[in-house]
Scaffold this motif. Sequence first.
Motif, PDB file in Angstrom:
ATOM      1  N   LEU A 158      -6.458  -2.127  -2.419  1.00  0.00           N
ATOM      2  CA  LEU A 158      -5.839  -3.061  -3.548  1.00  0.00           C
ATOM      3  C   LEU A 158      -6.537  -3.460  -4.223  1.00  0.00           C
ATOM      4  O   LEU A 158      -6.562  -4.494  -3.843  1.00  0.00           O
TER       5      LEU A 158
ATOM      6  N   ASP B 217       4.184   1.914  -5.155  1.00  0.00           N
ATOM      7  CA  ASP B 217       3.184   2.512  -6.303  1.00  0.00           C
ATOM      8  C   ASP B 217       1.792   1.463  -6.676  1.00  0.00           C
ATOM      9  O   ASP B 217       1.993  -0.231  -6.335  1.00  0.00           O
ATOM     10  N   ARG B 218       0.468   1.324  -7.500  1.00  0.00           N
ATOM     11  CA  ARG B 218       0.344   0.480  -7.461  1.00  0.00           C
ATOM     12  C   ARG B 218       0.292   0.086  -9.030  1.00  0.00           C
ATOM     13  O   ARG B 218      -0.878  -1.449  -9.245  1.00  0.00           O
ATOM     14  N   ARG B 219       2.004  -0.690  -8.745  1.00  0.00           N
ATOM     15  CA  ARG B 219       1.878  -1.671  -9.954  1.00  0.00           C
ATOM     16  C   ARG B 219       2.745  -2.949  -9.006  1.00  0.00           C
ATOM     17  O   ARG B 219       3.338  -3.682 -10.275  1.00  0.00           O
TER      18      ARG B 219
ATOM     19  N   ALA C  20       0.959  -1.376   0.119  1.00  0.00           N
ATOM     20  CA  ALA C  20      -0.243   0.155  -0.290  1.00  0.00           C
ATOM     21  C   ALA C  20       0.880   1.598  -0.319  1.00  0.00           C
ATOM     22  O   ALA C  20       0.187   2.496  -0.396  1.00  0.00           O
TER      23      ALA C  20
END
Length: 206
Positions: free
Chosen positions: A93, A66-68, A63
């Motif tokens: 997430l 980054d969201r990759r 969390a």
Amino acid sequence: MSRDWVEWHQGYDPPGSPLAGRLEVVRQNLRRALGTSPSEPDGTRRIVSICAGDGRDVLPVVAEHDRRVRVLLVELDQTLARRARETADDLDLPAVEVRTADAGDAATYLGLPPAHILLACGVFGNIGPGDARRTVAALPALIVAGGIVIWTRAGDASLEVRALFAEHGFNELSFTVPPDARFRVGMHRLAGPVRPGPLTGRLFRF
Ligand SMILES: C[S@@+](CC[C@H](N)C(=O)[O-])C[C@H]1O[C@@H](n2cnc3c(N)ncnc32)[C@H](O)[C@@H]1O
């Protein structure tokens, strides 16, 4: 499963407990691995945690990132798997799959793309030496070349696990021995070239 693993997780609760200390080291290692592991060309990283528990070592760190990052948690206990899913939702997430499945069965990983980071925490202390050897030998089939494995084992038996990683093509990135607790946390990188054998049958039984 022979133990109440939900109860086992209560060991994390007392501040300063050995398990709380271990958690911090695992999270620090994961932060480092997220900064240094290979990734896909678009920056995507895949994390797999085997016998993942409620995912508290992985999810809060992801969390922060980054969201990759895509996460697969493999956990047999339904209550812990549900808690992991709730935590992933609470942390917003979306790229987290919690598979309520047997992490010791190679079939669980069929068709899975190789991970960039794999966690095996709280595993080696619960399986026999033959299963530990089979599991470490199987890891190259589950991760990319240069992929990082974070693992734990208490006491001197950790040295045997450490030796298994060296035997199976891994370089040590760190091996944490706290002065005041029995837990050990290892972090190893799979050195190339990778020629994994087929992943079949049973890796371990708790
Ligand atoms: C010692 S705990 C470790 C949990 C977590 N990795 C951690 O370090 O907090 C072991 C976990 O393995 C799970 N487990 C036991 N046998 C399993 C299996 N065959 N497949 C998947 N999970 C299993 C238990 O339910 C428990 O959550």
